[in-house]
Design a protein around this motif. Structure first.
Motif, PDB file in Angstrom:
ATOM      1  N   VAL A   1      -0.684  10.882   0.719  1.00  0.00           N
ATOM      2  CA  VAL A   1      -1.831   9.818   0.961  1.00  0.00           C
ATOM      3  C   VAL A   1      -1.902   9.534   2.448  1.00  0.00           C
ATOM      4  O   VAL A   1      -2.155  10.463   3.376  1.00  0.00           O
ATOM      5  N   MET A   2      -1.521   8.338   2.849  1.00  0.00           N
ATOM      6  CA  MET A   2      -1.671   8.188   4.355  1.00  0.00           C
ATOM      7  C   MET A   2      -0.870   9.042   5.330  1.00  0.00           C
ATOM      8  O   MET A   2       0.345   9.254   4.988  1.00  0.00           O
TER       9      MET A   2
ATOM     10  N   VAL B   1       3.312   5.173  -4.839  1.00  0.00           N
ATOM     11  CA  VAL B   1       2.264   4.479  -5.059  1.00  0.00           C
ATOM     12  C   VAL B   1       1.903   4.094  -6.650  1.00  0.00           C
ATOM     13  O   VAL B   1       2.461   4.989  -7.409  1.00  0.00           O
TER      14      VAL B   1
ATOM     15  N   PRO C   1     -14.706   5.883  -2.726  1.00  0.00           N
ATOM     16  CA  PRO C   1     -13.464   5.014  -2.121  1.00  0.00           C
ATOM     17  C   PRO C   1     -14.117   3.964  -1.174  1.00  0.00           C
ATOM     18  O   PRO C   1     -15.042   4.452  -0.269  1.00  0.00           O
TER      19      PRO C   1
ATOM     20  N   VAL D   1       1.032  -1.283  -0.127  1.00  0.00           N
ATOM     21  CA  VAL D   1       0.075  -0.246   0.078  1.00  0.00           C
ATOM     22  C   VAL D   1       0.763   1.511   0.132  1.00  0.00           C
ATOM     23  O   VAL D   1       0.548   2.267   0.733  1.00  0.00           O
TER      24      VAL D   1
ATOM     25  N   SER E   1      -2.950   5.045   8.620  1.00  0.00           N
ATOM     26  CA  SER E   1      -3.823   5.572   7.817  1.00  0.00           C
ATOM     27  C   SER E   1      -4.131   7.136   7.995  1.00  0.00           C
ATOM     28  O   SER E   1      -4.279   8.005   7.062  1.00  0.00           O
TER      29      SER E   1
ATOM     30  N   LEU F   1      -9.358  -0.578   2.475  1.00  0.00           N
ATOM     31  CA  LEU F   1      -8.053   0.183   2.947  1.00  0.00           C
ATOM     32  C   LEU F   1      -7.765  -0.604   4.226  1.00  0.00           C
ATOM     33  O   LEU F   1      -6.533  -1.015   4.332  1.00  0.00           O
TER      34      LEU F   1
ATOM     35  N   ASP G   1      -3.498   3.136  -7.441  1.00  0.00           N
ATOM     36  CA  ASP G   1      -3.569   3.525  -6.014  1.00  0.00           C
ATOM     37  C   ASP G   1      -3.789   4.944  -5.798  1.00  0.00           C
ATOM     38  O   ASP G   1      -4.149   5.262  -4.971  1.00  0.00           O
TER      39      ASP G   1
ATOM     40  N   LEU H   1      -6.481   5.561  -3.417  1.00  0.00           N
ATOM     41  CA  LEU H   1      -6.234   5.845  -1.853  1.00  0.00           C
ATOM     42  C   LEU H   1      -6.381   7.437  -1.532  1.00  0.00           C
ATOM     43  O   LEU H   1      -6.965   7.643  -0.474  1.00  0.00           O
ATOM     44  N   ARG H   2      -6.166   8.219  -2.366  1.00  0.00           N
ATOM     45  CA  ARG H   2      -6.237   9.710  -1.953  1.00  0.00           C
ATOM     46  C   ARG H   2      -7.721   9.908  -1.577  1.00  0.00           C
ATOM     47  O   ARG H   2      -7.789  10.635  -0.287  1.00  0.00           O
TER      48      ARG H   2
ATOM     49  N   ARG I   1      -6.381  -4.182   2.942  1.00  0.00           N
ATOM     50  CA  ARG I   1      -5.096  -4.124   2.641  1.00  0.00           C
ATOM     51  C   ARG I   1      -3.932  -3.758   3.597  1.00  0.00           C
ATOM     52  O   ARG I   1      -2.794  -4.119   3.609  1.00  0.00           O
ATOM     53  N   TYR I   2      -4.371  -2.929   4.569  1.00  0.00           N
ATOM     54  CA  TYR I   2      -3.311  -2.876   5.603  1.00  0.00           C
ATOM     55  C   TYR I   2      -3.055  -3.601   6.442  1.00  0.00           C
ATOM     56  O   TYR I   2      -1.726  -4.057   6.783  1.00  0.00           O
TER      57      TYR I   2
END
Length: 369
Positions: A76-77, A84, A198, A36, A223, A203, A88, A92-93, A206-207
């Motif tokens: 992102v995170m 990324v 999203p 990720v 996150s 999320l 993603d 992710l954003r 995947r984490y």
């Protein structure tokens, strides 16, 4: 009865998912997707994070996709810059946008300039300026300041950074090259819109695949999002406990190797996510790190792992004639030759153009007061 994982077993599980027990032969985009992303606010140190995880990694395997826009560097995170994949970046954003909103509006330096500001108008103007060409924060802030002269240029640029998906464009981040920190709109750069709806569920899953088993606080730390307990508890996850009684969640079929599985020496870079992505970092980070009392305003240390945990830090010094990788162990190393061999391999990766290489191990020093 709920299964209990020792801290050592917890560390082995995370290292296995991070490709730190054994290197992988997967492609760079595959690894970056699984992890990720890699935290990547520095231009080049994250290349070490790929080298330590991917068998036979060479810098071009990441630099070429960055130039070709298959990989991007984007906030992102935790509102931090990550490497990324293009896919993603668009997914992710928007999923972590609440963290960036909080970063902007509660920011000590910039938050006050957001009060009473027509933020939508600023965002529209910023998007238009970035659609013309990539711009640095200084350039973008100065142009926006012409329209909003009562607001600080840096705050206007920061508003765009937090509210508009932006990528840092090459040559910034390309191995062996340099360039100003210029941004383009991610949707313009990638020729596609961000994901409309999203999935925070995705999320979390995947984490866990990359960092689990984990507590709800761990997921939130990684996150930057808050109030995730209801999300986590609503997923079909395995429930475990750590040796302190904390509740852990995990994917049922994720690897959880035995705590005695060998963990070879591994060299991490300064912002390696395996060090930063848990509220309780003790599965990898030992008390020796805090005892060293590193200068919070100095360079971020780069650590190496022995037997799965932080065993010391390392630094590279180079001249035209010699490149030296210095190991500074916290304690006496149980297998110094093995660590030094891995250090020599890292040195060959980092300084292939320097004729002489040296690995130097210092004596363990007492912690700073």
């Amino acid at each position: 009865m709920t299964p209990v994982l020792s801290r050592r077993a917890l560390g082995r599980a995370t290292l296995a998912r991070q490709f730190l027990l054994a290197r992988t032969d997967a492609t760079v985009p595959e690894v970056v997707t699984h992890l990720v992303g890699l935290q990547a606010q520095t231009p080049h140190t994250w290349y070490t994070g790929l080298w330590t995880r991917i068998d036979g990694f060479t810098p071009d395997r990441a630099a070429d996709p960055l130039v070709n826009r298959d990989l991007v560097r984007i906030a992102v995170m935790r509102s931090t810059i990550h490497l990324v994949t293009a896919r993603d970046a668009l997914a992710l954003r928007p999923a972590v946008q609440p963290a960036l909103d909080r970063d902007l509006f509660r920011n000590y330096t910039h938050g006050r300039d957001m009060r009473g500001l027509d933020v939508d108008a600023v965002v529209a103007a910023g998007r238009a300026l970035l659609a013309e060409e990539p711009r640095t924060n200084k350039e973008l802030g100065a142009l926006l300041h012409e329209k909003w002269p009562d607001r600080a240029p840096s705050s206007l640029a920061y508003a765009i950074r937090c509210l508009v998906p932006l990528v840092q464009v090459p040559p910034r981040g390309v191995w062996g090259r340099s360039g100003s920190i210029a941004h383009a709109g991610a949707e313009t750069w990638l020729g596609a819109p961000v994901v409309d709806k999203p999935s925070v569920d995705d999320l979390v899953l995947r984490y866990l695949a990359a960092f689990g088993p984990a507590t709800v606080k761990d997921v939130q730390t990684w996150s930057g999002l808050t109030r995730l307990r209801e999300v986590v508890e609503g997923l079909p996850l395995l429930r475990l406990r750590d040796e302190d009684g904390q509740e852990l969640f995990d994917l049922p079929d994720a690897p959880r190797p035995d705590e005695d599985v060998p963990a070879p020496p591994r060299f991490l870079y300064d912002f390696d996510n395996v060090l930063l992505s848990h509220a309780d970092r003790r599965r990898v980070v030992t008390a020796d790190v805090r005892a060293r009392n590193y200068d919070p305003h100095g360079p971020v240390p780069q650590f190496f792992l022995v037997d799965g945990v932080t065993a010391g830090d390392w630094k590279l010094d180079r001249t035209k004639e010699v490149a030296t990788l210095e190991l500074r162990p916290f304690r006496r190393l149980p297998a110094p030759d093995e660590v030094e061999r891995e250090a020599a391999r890292l040195l060959a990766f980092l300084a292939p153009d320097v004729p002489r290489h040296e690995v130097r191990t210092t004596s363990p020093a007492a912690p700073r007061p």
